[in-house]
Design a protein around this motif. Structure first.
Motif, mmCIF file in Angstrom:
data_model
loop_
_atom_site.group_PDB
_atom_site.id
_atom_site.type_symbol
_atom_site.label_atom_id
_atom_site.label_comp_id
_atom_site.label_asym_id
_atom_site.label_seq_id
_atom_site.Cartn_x
_atom_site.Cartn_y
_atom_site.Cartn_z
ATOM 1 N N ARG A 35 49.350 45.422 33.448
ATOM 2 C CA ARG A 35 48.986 44.247 34.244
ATOM 3 C C ARG A 35 49.829 43.044 33.851
ATOM 4 O O ARG A 35 49.919 42.685 32.670
ATOM 5 N N LEU A 77 29.900 38.576 42.529
ATOM 6 C CA LEU A 77 30.879 39.121 41.563
ATOM 7 C C LEU A 77 31.051 38.161 40.387
ATOM 8 O O LEU A 77 31.208 38.584 39.239
ATOM 9 N N LYS A 107 37.952 39.914 37.747
ATOM 10 C CA LYS A 107 38.706 38.680 37.450
ATOM 11 C C LYS A 107 38.907 37.862 38.720
ATOM 12 O O LYS A 107 39.126 36.662 38.656
ATOM 13 N N HIS A 156 41.366 41.779 43.071
ATOM 14 C CA HIS A 156 42.787 42.081 43.152
ATOM 15 C C HIS A 156 43.391 42.050 41.756
ATOM 16 O O HIS A 156 42.944 41.275 40.903
ATOM 17 N N PHE A 169 48.234 51.117 57.432
ATOM 18 C CA PHE A 169 48.716 50.379 56.261
ATOM 19 C C PHE A 169 50.064 50.992 55.821
ATOM 20 O O PHE A 169 51.045 50.279 55.553
ATOM 21 N N LEU A 183 41.277 52.571 45.262
ATOM 22 C CA LEU A 183 41.479 51.251 44.658
ATOM 23 C C LEU A 183 42.624 50.513 45.334
ATOM 24 O O LEU A 183 42.842 49.330 45.092
ATOM 25 N N HIS A 184 43.392 51.203 46.167
ATOM 26 C CA HIS A 184 44.547 50.580 46.838
ATOM 27 C C HIS A 184 44.299 50.643 48.353
ATOM 28 O O HIS A 184 43.273 50.159 48.831
ATOM 29 N N LYS A 186 32.385 40.598 35.886
ATOM 30 C CA LYS A 186 33.411 41.581 35.505
ATOM 31 C C LYS A 186 34.736 41.343 36.224
ATOM 32 O O LYS A 186 35.785 41.236 35.599
ATOM 33 N N ASN A 242 40.275 40.695 49.549
ATOM 34 C CA ASN A 242 41.682 41.043 49.748
ATOM 35 C C ASN A 242 41.887 41.527 51.189
ATOM 36 O O ASN A 242 40.935 41.586 51.975
ATOM 37 N N VAL A 243 43.113 41.892 51.512
ATOM 38 C CA VAL A 243 43.491 42.258 52.879
ATOM 39 C C VAL A 243 42.561 43.305 53.497
ATOM 40 O O VAL A 243 42.268 43.272 54.698
ATOM 41 N N LEU A 283 26.669 47.555 43.432
ATOM 42 C CA LEU A 283 27.180 47.306 42.080
ATOM 43 C C LEU A 283 26.342 48.060 41.041
ATOM 44 O O LEU A 283 26.888 48.672 40.119
ATOM 45 N N ILE A 327 32.828 46.872 44.983
ATOM 46 C CA ILE A 327 32.680 46.364 46.350
ATOM 47 C C ILE A 327 34.062 46.450 47.002
ATOM 48 O O ILE A 327 34.970 45.693 46.626
HETATM 49 N N1 CMX Z 1 33.630 45.256 42.790
HETATM 50 C C1 CMX Z 1 33.060 45.554 41.608
HETATM 51 N N2 CMX Z 1 33.693 45.497 40.439
HETATM 52 C C2 CMX Z 1 34.958 45.066 40.456
HETATM 53 C C3 CMX Z 1 35.618 44.682 41.649
HETATM 54 C C4 CMX Z 1 34.898 44.819 42.847
HETATM 55 N N3 CMX Z 1 35.442 44.539 44.021
HETATM 56 N N4 CMX Z 1 36.863 44.293 41.342
HETATM 57 C C5 CMX Z 1 37.003 44.436 40.013
HETATM 58 N N5 CMX Z 1 35.840 44.914 39.489
HETATM 59 C C6 CMX Z 1 35.594 45.307 38.103
HETATM 60 C C7 CMX Z 1 36.575 46.403 37.712
HETATM 61 O O1 CMX Z 1 36.123 47.677 38.194
HETATM 62 C C8 CMX Z 1 36.578 46.296 36.212
HETATM 63 O O2 CMX Z 1 35.419 46.885 35.743
HETATM 64 P P1 CMX Z 1 35.409 47.709 34.341
HETATM 65 O O3 CMX Z 1 35.754 46.686 33.283
HETATM 66 O O4 CMX Z 1 34.022 48.234 34.263
HETATM 67 O O5 CMX Z 1 36.457 48.763 34.484
HETATM 68 C C9 CMX Z 1 36.479 44.775 36.029
HETATM 69 O O6 CMX Z 1 35.901 44.250 37.229
HETATM 70 C C10 CMX Z 1 37.804 44.104 35.777
HETATM 71 O O7 CMX Z 1 38.700 44.446 36.822
HETATM 72 P P2 CMX Z 1 39.852 43.427 37.283
HETATM 73 O O8 CMX Z 1 40.750 43.217 36.105
HETATM 74 O O9 CMX Z 1 39.261 42.238 37.938
HETATM 75 O O10 CMX Z 1 40.568 44.248 38.438
HETATM 76 P P3 CMX Z 1 41.741 45.325 38.308
HETATM 77 O O11 CMX Z 1 43.033 44.601 38.256
HETATM 78 O O12 CMX Z 1 41.462 46.311 37.237
HETATM 79 O O13 CMX Z 1 41.598 46.095 39.691
HETATM 80 C C11 CMX Z 1 41.209 46.266 42.015
HETATM 81 C C12 CMX Z 1 41.936 45.508 40.909
HETATM 82 C C13 CMX Z 1 41.741 45.816 43.360
HETATM 83 C C14 CMX Z 1 41.490 47.763 41.848
HETATM 84 C C15 CMX Z 1 39.686 45.978 41.904
HETATM 85 O O14 CMX Z 1 39.438 44.607 42.139
HETATM 86 C C16 CMX Z 1 38.855 46.812 42.842
HETATM 87 O O15 CMX Z 1 38.488 47.959 42.485
HETATM 88 N N6 CMX Z 1 38.536 46.288 44.072
HETATM 89 C C17 CMX Z 1 37.850 47.069 45.078
HETATM 90 C C18 CMX Z 1 38.811 48.041 45.752
HETATM 91 C C19 CMX Z 1 39.794 47.296 46.646
HETATM 92 O O16 CMX Z 1 39.430 46.463 47.450
HETATM 93 N N7 CMX Z 1 41.073 47.679 46.541
HETATM 94 C C20 CMX Z 1 42.114 47.151 47.437
HETATM 95 C C21 CMX Z 1 43.053 46.129 46.778
HETATM 96 C C22 CMX Z 1 44.126 45.676 47.738
HETATM 97 C C23 CMX Z 1 45.055 46.807 48.031
HETATM 98 O O17 CMX Z 1 45.783 47.228 47.140
HETATM 99 O O18 CMX Z 1 45.048 47.325 49.159
#
Ligand code: CMX
Length: 436
Positions: free
Chosen positions: A44, A359, A366, A318, A395, A270-271, A364, A371-372, A307, A313
């Motif tokens: 990261r 959230l 950040k 992101h 996409f 996740l993407h 948890k 997101n999109v 959750l 969610i």
């Molecule tokens: N819902 C619940 N928990 C979430 C969350 C969400 N939307 N986003 C982050 N978290 C959690 C993570 O799962 C992680 O939990 P653990 O410590 O238990 O593992 C914690 O918060 C910290 O994560 P982070 O540093 O904020 O986020 P990452 O950089 O690891 O991951 C992403 C980023 C996008 C994978 C994550 O926010 C996520 O899973 N979002 C939901 C899926 C999503 O919308 N993905 C699409 C992203 C855009 C794209 O690429 O198309």
């Protein structure tokens, strides 16, 4: 040589000394440090890639070639009977960094038009696949199956191709591939969900218009397609799909291998698959509540239940962004203009209100902002594309434009094989001063 290719040749040759100088004279200059959190945590924020095609600021969001999304929408030539820029012009812009003239757009459109026919064996392969194959598997397979067409491989194997010219057959592969993938995507859609009633392309129409026609969806879906492909094209190089494409191409695997691999990376929940997940998740609420728009309290409960069950969610959070994704905002604006009363948009709108504070309270994620993917499916659904396991293919079509542009430049600037170093857990423990 086409005008675009000639322009690109000039730009690459002008740019190359900058890259060469950095590597020859300044290789030892430090731009970043890496800690254990980053080594275990998916690299990261480690600055270890270079691209000039887009840049993602955590607070501002994406800039394509220095322009924000609203600037791109305003400056690029638009279709006469629509609101959105031509995808062809946008691709020219990604490749060159210049705003295209109408003639530039026309030339790219002609290039795509003369290369658009999908080989019959691709159609046969798609038809032979199991009916329950995921559309992303079909899309990736179709791209990979065309690897035998690669101009890069032919020229590389001839033994005559010089390193500085690697980008030229890569450019040819890129245009051949991009010209075909909208037709492949539409074919998969019609084959899988519309009783294989295939609609012929209209090579005279622009890419967005042609795609809408092949999908069998009326106006303004042509504009939706243009918007969608542009917004999803590029998000700098570190995201899973773009990075996978770049990584595979760095081994001098051709664009068919690279873009197929890019697609496979995009297919994870996740993407890119998150846009499918958002719709299936929203439909759970929709079905539970019999289609009525939930109250804020009902929606909050649903979010918390998700959750508490250990799921994320979808569409929120992101890895880089720390504010609402401007790609989300561009699509939200489109919804507010074209479908403000749609019940599903009302759900999405409500989520925008209730999810970020939840959230934040959970503490948890950040980035609590959407997101999109939180907004894109609802538009597709509204225009009749209700088969949401197809959404990630859309996409992928868009993402291919950005990744192809990047790989052409990678080759032009002679970026080497990517090969980061790994360490063992014991080495990290030693670095941390942990005594055994
Ligand atoms: N819902 C619940 N928990 C979430 C969350 C969400 N939307 N986003 C982050 N978290 C959690 C993570 O799962 C992680 O939990 P653990 O410590 O238990 O593992 C914690 O918060 C910290 O994560 P982070 O540093 O904020 O986020 P990452 O950089 O690891 O991951 C992403 C980023 C996008 C994978 C994550 O926010 C996520 O899973 N979002 C939901 C899926 C999503 O919308 N993905 C699409 C992203 C855009 C794209 O690429 O198309």
């Amino acid at each position: 040589m086409s005008a675009l290719k000639e322009k690109l040749r000039k730009k690459i040759e002008e740019w190359r000394p900058r890259t060469t100088r950095l590597i020859k004279e300044f290789s030892n200059v430090k731009v970043d440090e890496v800690d254990i959190g980053q080594i275990i945590g998916g690299a990261r924020d480690v600055k270890s890639l270079v691209t000039d095609i887009s840049y993602l600021d955590p607070f501002e969001g994406i800039r394509f070639r220095g322009f924000t999304i609203p600037e791109v929408m305003e400056k690029l030539p638009k279709v006469s009977d629509g609101e959105m820029p031509y995808v062809e012009g946008f691709f020219f812009f990604l490749l060159t960094g210049e705003i295209p003239s109408d003639d530039d757009v026309k030339e790219v459109a002609q290039e795509f038009s003369k290369r658009h026919i999908v080989p019959k064996y691709v159609i046969d392969i798609l038809k032979a696949m199991p009916v329950d194959s995921h559309p992303m598997v079909m899309f990736s397979t179709a791209i990979l199956s065309m690897q035998r067409e690669s101009e890069f491989v032919k020229e590389y194997n001839s033994g005559e191709l010089k390193k500085n010219d690697y980008w030229i057959p890569t450019y040819e592969d890129g245009l051949n591939l991009l010209a075909k993938i909208p037709g492949i995507a539409a074919f998969i859609y019609r084959l899988k969900y519309k009783d294989a009633k295939i609609i012929d392309p209209d090579p005279k129409s622009d890419l967005g218009g042609n795609f809408a026609k092949m999908m069998g969806i009326n106006k303004p879906y042509d504009d939706v397609a243009r918007l969608y492909f542009i917004l999803h094209s590029d998000h700098e190089s570190g995201n899973v799909s773009a990075h996978t494409g770049h990584l595979v191409a760095s081994a001098l695997s051709d664009l068919y291998y690279s873009i197929s691999a890019m697609t496979n990376g995009l297919a994870g929940p996740l993407h890119g698959l998150a846009n499918q997940e958002v719709l299936s998740w929203l439909h759970e609420v929709y079905d539970k509540l019999g289609g009525k728009v939930p109250t804020e309290e009902e929606m909050k409960k649903f979010v918390w239940d998700t959750l508490k069950s250990g799921q994320v969610i979808p569409g929120f959070g992101h890895a880089v962004l720390r504010k609402t994704d401007p790609r989300y905002m561009a699509q939200r604006e489109f919804c507010l203009k074209h479908l403000p009363d749609d019940p599903l948009f009302k759900y999405v709108d409500l989520l925008f209100k209730v999810v970020p504070p939840i959230l934040l309270e959970q503490g948890k994620a950040k980035n609590p902002w959407p997101n999109v993917d939180a907004q894109s499916g609802v538009i597709q659904w509204y225009y009749g594309l209700k088969e949401y396991d197809f959404y990630t293919v859309l996409f992928a079509v868009g993402r291919a434009f950005g990744v192809v542009a990047n790989i052409i430049w990678d080759r032009g600037l002679g970026y080497p094989l990517e090969r980061p170093k790994s360490v063992t857990t014991a080495m990290l423990e030693e670095a941390a001063g942990i005594k055994k």
